[in-house]
Design an enzyme around this catalytic site. Structure first.
Site, PDB file in Angstrom:
ATOM      1  N   TYR A   4      50.991  44.611  41.499  1.00 62.30           N
ATOM      2  CA  TYR A   4      52.441  44.424  41.623  1.00 62.30           C
ATOM      3  C   TYR A   4      52.968  45.191  42.838  1.00 62.30           C
ATOM      4  CZ  TYR A   4      51.385  42.871  36.952  1.00 62.30           C
ATOM      5  OH  TYR A   4      50.820  42.238  35.890  1.00 62.30           O
ATOM      6  N   VAL A  36      48.828  45.844  31.823  1.00 66.00           N
ATOM      7  CA  VAL A  36      49.640  46.862  31.140  1.00 66.00           C
ATOM      8  C   VAL A  36      48.928  47.488  29.940  1.00 66.00           C
ATOM      9  CG1 VAL A  36      52.000  46.241  31.805  1.00 66.00           C
ATOM     10  CG2 VAL A  36      50.935  45.093  29.884  1.00 66.00           C
ATOM     11  N   TYR A  83      49.727  31.351  27.793  1.00 68.23           N
ATOM     12  CA  TYR A  83      49.791  32.581  28.601  1.00 68.23           C
ATOM     13  C   TYR A  83      49.750  33.838  27.715  1.00 68.23           C
ATOM     14  CZ  TYR A  83      51.852  36.260  31.473  1.00 68.23           C
ATOM     15  OH  TYR A  83      52.087  37.461  32.110  1.00 68.23           O
ATOM     16  N   LYS A 138      44.751  37.171  34.318  1.00 64.87           N
ATOM     17  CA  LYS A 138      45.279  36.271  35.352  1.00 64.87           C
ATOM     18  C   LYS A 138      44.209  35.919  36.389  1.00 64.87           C
ATOM     19  CE  LYS A 138      49.966  38.176  34.781  1.00 64.87           C
ATOM     20  NZ  LYS A 138      50.991  39.089  35.352  1.00 64.87           N
ATOM     21  N   SER A 154      47.209  41.505  32.008  1.00 63.33           N
ATOM     22  CA  SER A 154      47.290  40.772  33.278  1.00 63.33           C
ATOM     23  C   SER A 154      45.950  40.627  33.996  1.00 63.33           C
ATOM     24  CB  SER A 154      48.290  41.440  34.213  1.00 63.33           C
ATOM     25  OG  SER A 154      49.585  41.074  33.815  1.00 63.33           O
TER      26      SER A 154
END
Ligand code: GLU
Length: 303
Positions: A238, A256, A192, A68, A65
């Protein structure tokens, strides 16, 4: 104070090596589940360009992530503020892959760093191009940011992500049903999953983060740097984002794979990696290590 950094990094490395409770590596794909949780690396690039590192600094890991952040920089480059009609800027307070909120909010994801939001960002970044072209653009951006050509996508990880990514498919189809996905779900997700499968070392990642600390050469405008940092602070971990801001006081984005990119604006770009995760899916020792580092150096955006 910065003269003390090499010794501080070594102290943190030694302290982390002694920890027995190291969290649990992500187990949703075999490639991540098999990673030795005993590993730890930490690297800091300062505003003067100098870099200091400790631990396992040359082992590539899956940035997941953290990608991103780079994808958002590219999508904003293509669409500017029009992107914000498709994705919000509020913390979600829910798990990274939650479907619940998306239904309530009619297919507009809360922010660009939860999975749904990142899928929209990648969909926008594709901008009518084939996934291969977008991934080339993304790698070119990351390599330029890191000043290193040796950054690649792990094809096995990308394949496993695709095979197990049922929730991400559900999110993408749901957004497509609401008219918030311009490409076919398979296409947007193909891009993605490959972007999540990019591998970097902590040394490379710390250098790649320089564009977010306001260093030159500027890859994106100063205004966008501020905004991406604001989103990293509020949404980068998150439903653990508030806790990270409280403990570390700096913007950060976790993945992760156990990596975290942390920015001390104007001062440093920091990368940490330890594969064991805490309950929110963020690197357990990575979080503790940057908390120690920020406290020792008095680095906080809150003064
Ligand atoms: N590839 C992961 C997913 O989309 C990324 C999640 C993460 O790094 O937090 O499920």
């Amino acid at each position: 104070m910065t003269e003390a950094i090499p010794a501080i990094l070594e102290e943190i490395r030694a302290e982390m090596a002694a920890r027995t409770d190291r969290g649990t590596p992500a187990d949703y794909i075999p490639e991540l589940a098999a990673i030795d949780p005993g590993q730890f690396g930490l690297s800091v690039v300062l505003a003067d360009g100098s870099q200091h590192s400790a631990g396992d600094t040359a082992i590539p890991f899956s940035i997941q992530s953290i990608s991103k952040v780079f994808a958002l920089a590219i999508a904003l480059g293509h669409h500017g503020d029009r992107l914000w009609a498709r994705v919000g800027r509020e913390p979600s307070g829910l798990a990274f892959n939650s479907i619940l909120q998306l239904e309530h909010e009619r297919g507009i994801p809360r922010n660009p760093f939860i999975n749904a939001g990142a899928i929209v960002v990648t969909d926008a970044a594709l901008a009518g191009h084939a996934p291969r072209e977008y991934l080339g653009e993304l790698l070119t951006f990351i390599r330029a940011a890191a000043g290193d050509e040796d950054v690649h996508i792990n094809a096995d990880v990308a394949r496993s992500e695709t095979e197990t990514g049922h929730r991400n498919f559900a999110l993408a189809h749901f957004m497509r049903a609401h008219g918030n996905l311009t490409n076919a779900p398979e296409l947007a997700l193909g891009a993605y999953f490959h972007q999540c499968a990019i591998e970097m070392t902590v040394d490379q990642l710390a250098r790649a983060g320089r564009f977010l600390m306001g260093a030159r050469p500027r890859l994106i405008s100063a205004d966008r740097v501020r905004r991406i940092n604001a989103l990293m602070l509020t949404c980068g971990h998150y439903d653990g984002s508030g806790d990270f801001a409280f403990r570390v006081g700096l913007p950060g984005k976790s993945g992760v794979g156990g990596g975290i990119l942390v920015i001390a604006p104007g001062r440093a770009s920091i990368a940490v990696w330890s594969p064991g995760l805490n309950e929110q899916g963020n690197s357990k020792l990575g979080t503790e290590a940057v908390e120690m580092l920020a406290r020792r150096l008095g680095w906080s955006i809150f003064g």
